[in-house]
Design an enzyme around this catalytic site. Structure first.
Site, PDB file in Angstrom:
ATOM      1  N   ASP A  96      49.759  27.261  42.276  1.00  0.00           N
ATOM      2  CA  ASP A  96      49.070  28.101  43.257  1.00  0.00           C
ATOM      3  C   ASP A  96      49.229  29.561  42.829  1.00  0.00           C
ATOM      4  OD1 ASP A  96      47.972  29.387  45.417  1.00  0.00           O
ATOM      5  OD2 ASP A  96      49.253  28.450  46.931  1.00  0.00           O
TER       6      ASP A  96
ATOM      7  N   ASN B  17      42.858  43.736  37.746  1.00  0.00           N
ATOM      8  CA  ASN B  17      42.771  42.661  36.762  1.00  0.00           C
ATOM      9  C   ASN B  17      41.638  43.002  35.796  1.00  0.00           C
ATOM     10  OD1 ASN B  17      40.261  41.799  37.917  1.00  0.00           O
ATOM     11  ND2 ASN B  17      41.346  40.448  39.346  1.00  0.00           N
TER      12      ASN B  17
ATOM     13  N   GLY C 105      48.216  43.663  51.601  1.00  0.00           N
ATOM     14  CA  GLY C 105      49.217  44.681  51.911  1.00  0.00           C
ATOM     15  C   GLY C 105      50.544  44.074  52.296  1.00  0.00           C
ATOM     16  N   ALA C 106      50.509  43.114  53.223  1.00  0.00           N
ATOM     17  CA  ALA C 106      51.746  42.466  53.658  1.00  0.00           C
ATOM     18  C   ALA C 106      52.421  41.736  52.503  1.00  0.00           C
ATOM     19  CB  ALA C 106      51.453  41.493  54.800  1.00  0.00           C
TER      20      ALA C 106
ATOM     21  N   ASP D   7      46.608  34.222  58.480  1.00  0.00           N
ATOM     22  CA  ASP D   7      45.737  33.291  57.768  1.00  0.00           C
ATOM     23  C   ASP D   7      45.768  31.938  58.473  1.00  0.00           C
ATOM     24  OD1 ASP D   7      45.173  35.245  55.936  1.00  0.00           O
ATOM     25  OD2 ASP D   7      46.521  34.465  54.390  1.00  0.00           O
TER      26      ASP D   7
ATOM     27  N   GLY E   7      46.006  37.621  33.782  1.00  0.00           N
ATOM     28  CA  GLY E   7      46.248  36.227  34.130  1.00  0.00           C
ATOM     29  C   GLY E   7      47.354  35.624  33.287  1.00  0.00           C
TER      30      GLY E   7
ATOM     31  N   ALA F  36      49.451  34.479  45.424  1.00  0.00           N
ATOM     32  CA  ALA F  36      50.172  35.750  45.570  1.00  0.00           C
ATOM     33  C   ALA F  36      50.701  36.286  44.242  1.00  0.00           C
ATOM     34  CB  ALA F  36      51.322  35.580  46.562  1.00  0.00           C
ATOM     35  N   ALA F  37      50.193  35.771  43.138  1.00  0.00           N
ATOM     36  CA  ALA F  37      50.729  36.181  41.833  1.00  0.00           C
ATOM     37  C   ALA F  37      50.545  37.676  41.589  1.00  0.00           C
ATOM     38  CB  ALA F  37      50.066  35.369  40.723  1.00  0.00           C
ATOM     39  N   GLY F  38      49.337  38.184  41.853  1.00  0.00           N
ATOM     40  CA  GLY F  38      49.073  39.596  41.615  1.00  0.00           C
ATOM     41  C   GLY F  38      49.887  40.496  42.526  1.00  0.00           C
ATOM     42  N   ASP F  39      50.019  40.112  43.798  1.00  0.00           N
ATOM     43  CA  ASP F  39      50.803  40.906  44.738  1.00  0.00           C
ATOM     44  C   ASP F  39      52.281  40.900  44.359  1.00  0.00           C
ATOM     45  OD1 ASP F  39      48.480  41.402  46.212  1.00  0.00           O
ATOM     46  OD2 ASP F  39      48.755  39.611  47.446  1.00  0.00           O
TER      47      ASP F  39
END
Length: 297
Positions: free
Chosen positions: A237, A179, A40-41, A12, A213, A240-243
């Site tokens: 921020d 979600n 994925g990472a 990124d 959420g 990356a919460a879902g990951d």
């Protein structure tokens, strides 16, 4: 017991700007960062930090050994990541002063997986292992078909959402992780309750984890419906919460925790994550999650 994560790996390139660059405009950025990314990472890092044995399956350019070193340093097994003469997937991200972003995504090596690579990986799995996928690589249906043929459990996080693709592969999925918006898109409704009712009717063998959420998370299938409330924190921020949630939840399930315990741990990990800036760097360790849960008791 291991999780084989067939997942994206991105670099990124993040530029902070006064405003988005306009046609014909050249602008100097206020800052620049090159960060490890890709859903994925991020999910592999979360799994590793949660204590799971995670083997990442993907591809990067042959000169990007530093990516493998970074993932390995975070506890991810990188032995199954191909090094190709194809550019590593990457994103060009503009971030303006209003915290809005504009992103150019190049799929690159993430879409260079081969059937031979998939077959070789799945030839070494055991019947207790899981396969995890997102929607940022190629060969998704092929991977799922081969995994199901070997009797493996398949978890699928269809982000970014392609409803048509998701519908085609759901017969091969054991655990769908979405979600509320993705769930509604998938079943073609505009109400969360309708999605909770409709998904088990349409796919009786499917179990669903629906993240809500800051409200929390719901798990349901044809016979069960659980809700776990989110922890209240000040978010800075949510990248990356879902990951983070996915990694900690699957790790807990592999450690034989029941679903409610797994959801609670995953919510705690996500709560810590959103209080920090960044993606993989914001994912907490297992000891931080244990400490957070102890404070909530």
């Amino acid at each position: 017991m291991a999780i084989y994560n067939f997942g994206s790996i991105n670099l990124d390139h993040l530029y902070q700007l006064d405003h988005f660059v306009r046609p014909g405009e050249t602008m100097a950025s206020d800052s620049y960062q090159c960060l490890l990314g890709g859903k994925g990472a991020n999910q592999s890092v979360a799994l590793a930090k949660a204590g799971a044995d995670v083997k990442h399956v993907g591809a990067v350019h042959q000169n990007d050994a530093q990516i493998l070193a970074q993932l390995s340093g975070l506890g991810v097994n990188t032995d199954l990541i191909a090094r190709l003469d194809v550019p590593t997937g990457h994103a060009i991200i503009q971030l303006n002063k209003e915290a809005e972003n504009a992103i150019i995504l190049f799929q690159g090596a993430n879409h260079a997986l081969t059937e031979e690579q998939v077959d070789q990986v799945l030839s070494q799995v055991s019947s207790e292992d899981w396969v995890l996928l997102q929607n940022e690589t190629n060969l998704i249906q092929y991977i799922m078909r081969q995994a199901q043929a070997k009797g493996l459990k398949v978890a699928f996080n269809p982000a970014p959402m392609d409803a048509q693709l998701a519908k085609e592969v759901l017969p091969f999925v054991d655990l769908l992780i979405v979600n509320e918006v993705e769930a509604m898109d998938l079943i073609g409704v505009s109400d969360v309750d309708a999605a909770i009712y409709g998904l088990p009717k349409a796919y009786p063998e499917l179990a669903v984890l629906m993240t809500l959420g800051k409200a929390g998370v719901r798990y349901f299938n044809q016979d069960e419906n659980l809700f776990v409330e989110a922890f209240s924190v000040k978010a800075v921020d949510t990248t990356a919460a879902g990951d983070t949630f996915i990694g900690f939840c699957l790790s807990a399930l592999m450690d034989q925790l029941n679903m409610k315990e797994a959801l609670t741990r995953a919510c705690a990990a996500s709560a810590i994550c959103v209080t920090r800036m960044g993606a993989s760097s914001a994912i907490p360790s297992i000891s931080e999650v244990d400490e957070f849960l102890a404070e909530q008791a």
